[in-house]
Design an enzyme around this catalytic site. Sequence first.
Site, PDB file in Angstrom:
ATOM      1  N   PHE A 114      21.716  29.363  41.600  1.00 40.20           N
ATOM      2  CA  PHE A 114      22.709  29.543  42.659  1.00 40.20           C
ATOM      3  C   PHE A 114      24.003  30.082  42.034  1.00 40.20           C
ATOM      4  CE2 PHE A 114      25.848  27.951  45.764  1.00 40.20           C
ATOM      5  CZ  PHE A 114      25.262  28.374  46.941  1.00 40.20           C
ATOM      6  N   ASP A 185      20.107  20.824  38.089  1.00 39.60           N
ATOM      7  CA  ASP A 185      20.747  20.825  39.395  1.00 39.60           C
ATOM      8  C   ASP A 185      19.681  20.460  40.434  1.00 39.60           C
ATOM      9  OD1 ASP A 185      21.860  21.421  41.874  1.00 39.60           O
ATOM     10  OD2 ASP A 185      23.191  22.929  41.010  1.00 39.60           O
ATOM     11  N   TYR A 210      24.757  16.651  51.111  1.00 41.67           N
ATOM     12  CA  TYR A 210      24.809  17.122  52.505  1.00 41.67           C
ATOM     13  C   TYR A 210      23.579  17.929  52.888  1.00 41.67           C
ATOM     14  CZ  TYR A 210      26.651  21.101  49.864  1.00 41.67           C
ATOM     15  OH  TYR A 210      26.818  22.085  48.932  1.00 41.67           O
ATOM     16  N   LYS A 211      22.709  18.240  51.903  1.00 36.21           N
ATOM     17  CA  LYS A 211      21.497  18.998  52.223  1.00 36.21           C
ATOM     18  C   LYS A 211      20.404  18.014  52.660  1.00 36.21           C
ATOM     19  CE  LYS A 211      22.834  22.969  49.441  1.00 36.21           C
ATOM     20  NZ  LYS A 211      22.910  23.533  48.092  1.00 36.21           N
ATOM     21  N   ARG A 357      14.522  31.636  55.573  1.00 39.70           N
ATOM     22  CA  ARG A 357      14.266  30.380  54.870  1.00 39.70           C
ATOM     23  C   ARG A 357      14.115  29.234  55.870  1.00 39.70           C
ATOM     24  NH1 ARG A 357      18.670  27.979  50.627  1.00 39.70           N
ATOM     25  NH2 ARG A 357      19.816  27.775  52.566  1.00 39.70           N
TER      26      ARG A 357
HETATM   27  C1  LIG Z   1      24.205  24.170  47.693  1.00 40.47           C
HETATM   28  C2  LIG Z   1      24.348  24.438  46.257  1.00 40.47           C
HETATM   29  C3  LIG Z   1      25.601  24.391  45.630  1.00 40.47           C
HETATM   30  C4  LIG Z   1      26.856  24.182  46.431  1.00 40.47           C
HETATM   31  O1  LIG Z   1      27.876  23.602  45.674  1.00 40.47           O
HETATM   32  P1  LIG Z   1      29.112  22.914  46.416  1.00 40.47           P
HETATM   33  O2  LIG Z   1      30.099  22.689  45.355  1.00 40.47           O
HETATM   34  O3  LIG Z   1      28.580  21.651  47.037  1.00 40.47           O
HETATM   35  O4  LIG Z   1      29.576  23.842  47.489  1.00 40.47           O
HETATM   36  C5  LIG Z   1      25.651  24.559  44.252  1.00 40.47           C
HETATM   37  N1  LIG Z   1      24.520  24.779  43.536  1.00 40.47           N
HETATM   38  C6  LIG Z   1      23.309  24.836  44.119  1.00 40.47           C
HETATM   39  C7  LIG Z   1      22.101  25.066  43.280  1.00 40.47           C
HETATM   40  C8  LIG Z   1      23.188  24.692  45.486  1.00 40.47           C
HETATM   41  O5  LIG Z   1      22.003  24.788  46.071  1.00 40.47           O
END
Ligand SMILES: *Cc1c(COP(=O)(O)O)cnc(C)c1O
Length: 398
Positions: A114, A185, A210-211, A357
């Site tokens: 990400f 992660d 939050y996911k 998705r």
């Molecule tokens: C959703 C996601 C994030 C988002 O990071 P935030 O700091 O919570 O906005 C970061 N890394 C990955 C791999 C994600 O899927």
Amino acid sequence: MTSDFKATKQLFDLPKGLIYLDGNSLGPLPKAATERMETVLKEEWGKLLITGWNKAGWMEQPKSIGDRIARLIGAEKDHVVVGDTLSIKVFQSLAAALNLRPNRRVILSDSGNFPSDLYMAQGLLDLMSEDYELRIVAPEDLAAQITDEIAVTLITEVDYRTGRRHDMQNLTAKAHGVGALTVWDLAHSAGAIDVELSAAQADFAVGCTYKYLNGGPGAPAFIYVNPRHADTVKPALRGWLGHAAPFAFEQTYRAGETIERMRIGTPAVLASASLEAALDIWERVDMRDVRAKSIQLSQQFIERLSQSCPMLRLGSPKDPAERGSQVSFHFQDGYAAMQALIDHGVIGDFRAPDMMRFGFTPLFIDEDDVEKACAIIENVMQNELWDRDEYKVKSRVT
Ligand SMILES: *Cc1c(COP(=O)(O)O)cnc(C)c1O
């Protein structure tokens, strides 16, 4: 199966006439969260005011919530804490790992990661000497690229676009074999698959709530530090609440005990209230059951759509063992198609350049929902209902 998913579904407030296949981006509202938040607002903040930090246990919350998450990711008790956002936790864990490997200069990640994770690594390395490097390789080349140059690997276990799952156990063993550390992660793993951090001997792990965990928008992130590093990691972000004695107000930082040192500043008490309500639901299920059900639902989805919608090309691994809890399809007009689906009552999301998705979340999605969603997708795709100008206008959040 001991988990009762019929019962858990009843615990969410889901809008009628809508099939929500986007719990991988933002989980839905647990019914109990509304009351819990109201209690925290009116009874705790409203009546206790500053005494809430002691009387309502606000100060202990980051660790008590961390312990509840630990059970879901196979972590040891007392080694997970919540706070801040996932991006911050990526920075924190990478900085700690580099510090534990002072003679090495390379962070290894993959091109499927990400962007925020890669950006945080880049920002961190800008603060370091010039000989540090972020090495980004193709996901399938990761294992071969773990050499004795690597200080730490930064790997998102489940790819946010394709759902491809990296082998945590093997990659961690490989890293340890050459003296490297691992940051995992778990953004698309926590609450999605049966993670075993302790068994894999992962060094660090981070994730958001939050996911799949359904903590609500703005709910805090979490960080795990393996017990063998717990008393040696040196926090780079030294906030007062990670200090050994925050209320001594000393001028010099002394790291707090074990995972407490990964705290930074004042916890998000309000956002933690909805997360706690969500975790009450997680108490009722076993992650192995969640995983089994998620595979069943995603297989049902893939099998039906690969027969009926040849224009959709599967972008996720076919083998469920190599997948997280989402299914992605390539489709050239994927953005418009997703807008049309949302208009017809199926919510998924779109990831550039062409991925549609869909997330499978057994706590509130069942076989019947998958059947209904497939029928709607077939109607939209076979009849090209997406081919309208209004579906092609991009919003800020896709
Ligand atoms: C959703 C996601 C994030 C988002 O990071 P935030 O700091 O919570 O906005 C970061 N890394 C990955 C791999 C994600 O899927």
